[in-house]
Scaffold this motif. Structure first.
Motif, PDB file in Angstrom:
ATOM      1  N   LYS A 180      -7.279   8.504  -2.086  1.00  0.00           N
ATOM      2  CA  LYS A 180      -6.860   7.135  -2.386  1.00  0.00           C
ATOM      3  C   LYS A 180      -8.011   6.160  -2.161  1.00  0.00           C
ATOM      4  O   LYS A 180      -8.240   5.250  -2.960  1.00  0.00           O
ATOM      5  CB  LYS A 180      -5.667   6.747  -1.503  1.00  0.00           C
ATOM      6  N   ARG A 181      -8.750   6.350  -1.049  1.00  0.00           N
ATOM      7  CA  ARG A 181      -9.862   5.443  -0.762  1.00  0.00           C
ATOM      8  C   ARG A 181     -10.959   5.560  -1.815  1.00  0.00           C
ATOM      9  O   ARG A 181     -11.576   4.560  -2.203  1.00  0.00           O
ATOM     10  CB  ARG A 181     -10.437   5.740   0.629  1.00  0.00           C
ATOM     11  N   GLU A 182     -11.220   6.796  -2.262  1.00  0.00           N
ATOM     12  CA  GLU A 182     -12.251   6.979  -3.288  1.00  0.00           C
ATOM     13  C   GLU A 182     -11.858   6.282  -4.587  1.00  0.00           C
ATOM     14  O   GLU A 182     -12.688   5.641  -5.246  1.00  0.00           O
ATOM     15  CB  GLU A 182     -12.496   8.466  -3.519  1.00  0.00           C
ATOM     16  N   ALA A 183     -10.575   6.403  -4.939  1.00  0.00           N
ATOM     17  CA  ALA A 183     -10.106   5.716  -6.144  1.00  0.00           C
ATOM     18  C   ALA A 183     -10.193   4.201  -5.969  1.00  0.00           C
ATOM     19  O   ALA A 183     -10.619   3.472  -6.879  1.00  0.00           O
ATOM     20  CB  ALA A 183      -8.666   6.139  -6.451  1.00  0.00           C
ATOM     21  N   GLN A 184      -9.808   3.704  -4.782  1.00  0.00           N
ATOM     22  CA  GLN A 184      -9.889   2.271  -4.524  1.00  0.00           C
ATOM     23  C   GLN A 184     -11.339   1.798  -4.488  1.00  0.00           C
ATOM     24  O   GLN A 184     -11.658   0.696  -4.927  1.00  0.00           O
ATOM     25  CB  GLN A 184      -9.191   1.938  -3.201  1.00  0.00           C
ATOM     26  N   ALA A 185     -12.246   2.665  -3.962  1.00  0.00           N
ATOM     27  CA  ALA A 185     -13.660   2.296  -3.899  1.00  0.00           C
ATOM     28  C   ALA A 185     -14.246   2.171  -5.299  1.00  0.00           C
ATOM     29  O   ALA A 185     -15.026   1.256  -5.584  1.00  0.00           O
ATOM     30  CB  ALA A 185     -14.432   3.324  -3.077  1.00  0.00           C
ATOM     31  N   ASN A 186     -13.874   3.099  -6.179  1.00  0.00           N
ATOM     32  CA  ASN A 186     -14.370   3.012  -7.560  1.00  0.00           C
ATOM     33  C   ASN A 186     -13.863   1.748  -8.244  1.00  0.00           C
ATOM     34  O   ASN A 186     -14.597   1.067  -8.966  1.00  0.00           O
ATOM     35  CB  ASN A 186     -13.930   4.249  -8.347  1.00  0.00           C
ATOM     36  N   LEU A 187     -12.579   1.440  -8.002  1.00  0.00           N
ATOM     37  CA  LEU A 187     -12.018   0.225  -8.585  1.00  0.00           C
ATOM     38  C   LEU A 187     -12.693  -1.022  -8.011  1.00  0.00           C
ATOM     39  O   LEU A 187     -12.999  -1.970  -8.733  1.00  0.00           O
ATOM     40  CB  LEU A 187     -10.510   0.188  -8.333  1.00  0.00           C
ATOM     41  N   ALA A 188     -12.932  -0.982  -6.666  1.00  0.00           N
ATOM     42  CA  ALA A 188     -13.572  -2.132  -6.023  1.00  0.00           C
ATOM     43  C   ALA A 188     -14.996  -2.309  -6.518  1.00  0.00           C
ATOM     44  O   ALA A 188     -15.488  -3.434  -6.676  1.00  0.00           O
ATOM     45  CB  ALA A 188     -13.559  -1.959  -4.503  1.00  0.00           C
ATOM     46  N   LEU A 189     -15.669  -1.178  -6.791  1.00  0.00           N
ATOM     47  CA  LEU A 189     -17.041  -1.254  -7.283  1.00  0.00           C
ATOM     48  C   LEU A 189     -17.086  -1.916  -8.655  1.00  0.00           C
ATOM     49  O   LEU A 189     -17.981  -2.703  -8.965  1.00  0.00           O
ATOM     50  CB  LEU A 189     -17.644   0.150  -7.330  1.00  0.00           C
ATOM     51  N   GLU A 190     -16.082  -1.573  -9.467  1.00  0.00           N
ATOM     52  CA  GLU A 190     -16.030  -2.179 -10.796  1.00  0.00           C
ATOM     53  C   GLU A 190     -15.745  -3.670 -10.713  1.00  0.00           C
ATOM     54  O   GLU A 190     -16.237  -4.463 -11.515  1.00  0.00           O
ATOM     55  CB  GLU A 190     -14.948  -1.487 -11.638  1.00  0.00           C
ATOM     56  N   GLU A 191     -14.957  -4.044  -9.678  1.00  0.00           N
ATOM     57  CA  GLU A 191     -14.592  -5.452  -9.541  1.00  0.00           C
ATOM     58  C   GLU A 191     -15.558  -6.213  -8.637  1.00  0.00           C
ATOM     59  O   GLU A 191     -15.361  -7.397  -8.363  1.00  0.00           O
ATOM     60  CB  GLU A 191     -13.169  -5.565  -8.980  1.00  0.00           C
ATOM     61  N   GLY A 192     -16.585  -5.514  -8.135  1.00  0.00           N
ATOM     62  CA  GLY A 192     -17.575  -6.171  -7.284  1.00  0.00           C
ATOM     63  C   GLY A 192     -17.106  -6.398  -5.863  1.00  0.00           C
ATOM     64  O   GLY A 192     -17.665  -7.239  -5.149  1.00  0.00           O
ATOM     65  N   LYS A 193     -16.094  -5.644  -5.396  1.00  0.00           N
ATOM     66  CA  LYS A 193     -15.594  -5.780  -4.035  1.00  0.00           C
ATOM     67  C   LYS A 193     -16.246  -4.731  -3.132  1.00  0.00           C
ATOM     68  O   LYS A 193     -16.851  -3.784  -3.590  1.00  0.00           O
ATOM     69  CB  LYS A 193     -14.064  -5.619  -4.006  1.00  0.00           C
ATOM     70  N   THR A 194     -16.088  -4.933  -1.819  1.00  0.00           N
ATOM     71  CA  THR A 194     -16.669  -3.997  -0.852  1.00  0.00           C
ATOM     72  C   THR A 194     -15.727  -2.816  -0.649  1.00  0.00           C
ATOM     73  O   THR A 194     -14.519  -2.905  -0.873  1.00  0.00           O
ATOM     74  CB  THR A 194     -16.908  -4.689   0.495  1.00  0.00           C
ATOM     75  N   HIS A 195     -16.313  -1.698  -0.193  1.00  0.00           N
ATOM     76  CA  HIS A 195     -15.516  -0.503   0.085  1.00  0.00           C
ATOM     77  C   HIS A 195     -14.943  -0.578   1.499  1.00  0.00           C
ATOM     78  O   HIS A 195     -14.919  -1.648   2.112  1.00  0.00           O
ATOM     79  CB  HIS A 195     -16.386   0.739  -0.089  1.00  0.00           C
ATOM     80  N   TYR A 196     -14.507   0.583   2.042  1.00  0.00           N
ATOM     81  CA  TYR A 196     -13.856   0.609   3.356  1.00  0.00           C
ATOM     82  C   TYR A 196     -14.747   0.000   4.437  1.00  0.00           C
ATOM     83  O   TYR A 196     -15.941   0.299   4.521  1.00  0.00           O
ATOM     84  CB  TYR A 196     -13.508   2.056   3.728  1.00  0.00           C
ATOM     85  N   GLN A 197     -14.165  -0.857   5.266  1.00  0.00           N
ATOM     86  CA  GLN A 197     -14.885  -1.480   6.367  1.00  0.00           C
ATOM     87  C   GLN A 197     -14.169  -1.177   7.677  1.00  0.00           C
ATOM     88  O   GLN A 197     -12.937  -1.251   7.750  1.00  0.00           O
ATOM     89  CB  GLN A 197     -14.957  -3.006   6.171  1.00  0.00           C
TER      90      GLN A 197
END
Length: 706
Positions: free
Chosen positions: A650-667
């Motif tokens: 789930k985090r990897e999928a969210q990270a890819n989506l966040a990368l596309e949207e210019g957001k940061t990954h897990y903190q």
């Protein structure tokens, strides 16, 4: 020491005048640096000074008792006096100078009376007990016994000598030919027989003196031993009673949280009866959880900290069936049953490095940065002392898992760890001490299974900064190797170099951990090192072993000799006698059946109230393993690992989506990445907020990881 005096009005009873046997009244007792002085009701009676939270507590709960027969009374200024007994000091304050003088006079009179009432030992009876065997008295007794033994030895030699002479005279008497010679020989025989009788009597008397003296001192020592046994039994009963009171206070506090809220606004201007809420909450600070109890091994535990865990079950398992398909893989990715674990997480193992935090306390008081470096080096070595028998693998923490260790009351520090990455496994750690230092680190574990052994390489740096001097030390850990993975008895070794750098003045320490070699003549687990100043001039030689002790020797002269390798000159140092800096505490009793845990390690997984829901203490598979339920622990471990794999996807999928949207990954929740201004290193450091959240009991931001 900043004094915090809570001034409250005295109750109508005030300080009572000294009666024939008792003296009572209110005094302020120093508790700790957070609470300062707190008002307590003191009762002086029968040679004992007892204190209570309130007068009402006299019927059921005593907070402490001081024996005046052996106490030292020291009068200070501003209504202040100190009682010292058994290595512990009690700082007390009165309302006024006159009141202070009345208390001191009463205490001195009670001490004099208690001293006169103390039982004295003599040879006529066995009644009474020795409060403490006097060292000089024991040495005198031993000296007297040695003198009597020497007398016995002299008598024995004389008896042998006179007996041989008598035997010769008797032989000569038998060989007599003429009657005229008989008289002279008979006289000689009588004289020698008399000497033998006198010497024998002296021997008998000396033996009797020796036996009488030995029996007298034997009775004395038996009484002392019996007294110590009774004192120990009394102490155990007292501690058990205090533990029960502590538990009941905790239950009562949890059941009525409004007590805590109402206590904060009423610290001043109330009588004893109106101040019961404050006194009740303060009992949590001075509760038996912080009474010092020696554990017999040189270290100290606090009452309420457990001293044992369930014995480790004796389960057998075929390791090769698990490992044969895992050669070359990272250790963290090998599916391991709990049989190869120990019931602690890697976060708790990181925290265990603080077992010898007193070395840093001593270093904080050093005026010399080079002496301070020696103690920091000893601390860096001491963290390996617990690993010599610890071949079990710690649990890999889940992402977001935390571990706190609050030892402010006992040792002055607070520690918080958080797992900030799962692959590769990485943890961030932060410790703040009231005794003048701060430590932080970010550690990534790189481990490989090599078929016959496992190599564990911690990557990252440990930072230590002293508040007063500003000295900033940085070092890294050495490689740990577990041998005989497939066949034979497991054993662990530490090898490599540690470079400790003081970034403020460029002092440096170079430590070398020598790997074990069957053909080496060196001491096993040997550690050597040198401490140099910023100009590379060597000032101290360090030596010892990572499982036992470290010593430092100050260099007073150096010279260049021959015999160096590769044509280099060999430096010869002349030093002062070495000084012991650190010595390992003995392991607790029955440690071999408790995973060889140290006194601190036994307390790390002990349940505590108020910690974050992500704390390692709540990890179910680890808790089941500690309880000896290994089958259930294995099932729970598989459930957690499967859940973690799903969360990772789930985090990897969210990270890819966040990368596309210019957001940061897990903190991470409590740590953030920063660049150190002195070292230029970028690492995760504590950003604050954990202890404040704990005070508020606000864990709404914590994920449900278990």
């Amino acid at each position: 020491m900043t004094e915090l005096v809570v001034r409250t009005l005295p109750s109508p009873s005030g300080v009572q005048g000294p009666g024939p046997d008792t003296y009572k009244g209110w005094l302020f007792k120093w508790t700790n640096y957070l609470k300062g002085y707190q008002r307590r009701w003191f009762v002086l009676s029968n040679g004992l000074l007892s204190y209570y939270r309130t007068q009402a507590e006299m019927a059921h709960t005593c907070r402490g008792t001081i024996t005046l027969a052996t106490v030292h009374i020291e009068v200070g200024d501003t209504c202040h006096f100190v009682l010292t007994s058994g290595g512990r000091s009690y700082h007390l304050k009165a309302y006024s100078e006159g009141e202070c003088q009345r208390w001191v006079s009463a205490l001195q009179q009670a001490k004099a009376n208690a001293t006169q009432m103390m039982p004295h030992s003599d040879d006529s009876g066995d009644e009474g007990a020795l409060a403490q065997p006097d060292r000089a008295l024991i040495q005198g007794a031993l000296k007297t016994l040695a003198s009597k033994l020497e007398d016995l030895s002299t008598c024995n030699e004389l008896i042998g000598k006179h007996g041989a002479a008598l035997q010769r005279s008797l032989s000569e008497l038998e060989d007599l030919r003429a009657p005229t010679d008989g008289a002279d020989k008979l006289k000689s025989v009588n004289e020698r027989a008399t000497l033998l009788r006198i010497t024998s009597n002296a021997m008998i008397n000396a033996c009797q003196d020796f036996v009488d003296l030995a029996e007298a001192h034997s009775r004395r020592w038996q009484r002392a031993l019996q007294y110590e046994r009774e004192q120990r039994h009394h102490l155990e009963e007292t501690i058990e009673q205090l533990a029960k009171q502590h538990n009941s206070l905790e239950r009562a506090w949890r059941e009525s949280p409004s007590t805590h809220d109402s206590a904060e606004g009423t610290l001043e201007g109330e009588s004893s009866e109106e101040n019961e809420d404050i006194e009740f909450f303060d009992a949590m600070e001075d509760s038996p959880a912080f009474i010092t109890v020696p554990d017999g091994s040189g270290s100290y535990l606090r009452r309420g900290r457990r001293r044992r865990i369930p014995d480790k079950p004796n389960y057998s398992l075929n390791l090769w069936s698990i490992m044969k398909n895992c050669i070359g893989k990272e250790l963290s990715k090998i599916p391991m049953p709990v049989n190869f674990n120990e019931p602690l997480s890697m976060l708790q193992r990181l925290t265990e490095d603080l077992e010898y935090s007193e070395l840093l306390d001593r270093a904080a008081r050093c005026d010399s940065s080079l002496e301070q470096m020696c103690l920091v080096a000893a601390f860096s070595v001491s963290s390996y002392s617990t690993t010599v028998h610890r071949t079990g693998k710690p649990f890999n923490p889940l992402l977001g898992e935390t571990y706190e260790l609050d030892r402010v009351e006992e040792y002055g520090y607070r520690s918080i760890c958080e797992q900030i990455s799962h692959h590769p496994p990485a943890a961030a750690h932060h410790v703040i001490s009231q005794r003048g230092w701060t430590l932080w680190q970010e550690i990534t574990i790189d481990s490989k299974f090599r078929g016959k052994y496992i190599s564990i390489m911690p990557l990252g740096h440990i930072h230590l900064k002293f508040h007063t001097s500003g000295n900033h030390y940085v070092w890294s850990k050495v490689t740990s190797t577990v041998h005989n993975i497939i066949v034979g008895k497991l054993w662990i070794d530490q090898s490599g170099d540690i470079i400790i750098m003081n970034h403020r003045n460029k002092d440096k320490c170079h430590l070398k951990f020598s790997p074990y070699s069957y053909f080496s003549r060196d001491v096993p687990r040997k550690v050597t090192g040198v401490v140099m100043d910023g100009e590379a001039c060597t000032h101290y030689i360090l030596s010892g072993t990572w499982d036992d002790k470290m010593e430092s020797a100050k260099i007073i002269e150096s010279s260049h000799g021959c015999g160096g390798s590769e044509g280099k000159q060999k430096t010869v140092y002349q030093t002062l006698p070495p000084k012991l800096m650190w010595k390992k505490y003995p392991l607790p009793e029955n440690a071999e059946n408790m995973h060889y845990f140290s006194s601190l390690a036994l307390t790390l997984n002990e349940p505590e109230d108020g910690v974050a829901p992500t704390d390692s203490r709540f990890r179910p598979d680890q808790r089941l393993m500690e309880a000896g339920l290994w089958d259930e622990a294995n099932a729970e471990k598989q459930r957690l690992e499967e859940r973690q794999r799903l969360e990772r996807r789930k985090r990897e999928a969210q990270a890819n989506l966040a990368l596309e949207e210019g957001k940061t990954h897990y903190q991470p929740l409590w740590f953030e990445k920063r660049t150190d201004t002195e070292t230029g290193e970028s690492s995760y450091v504590y950003k604050g907020g954990y202890w404040e959240a704990k005070d508020r009991q606000d864990w709404s931001h914590c994920p449900a990881i278990f």
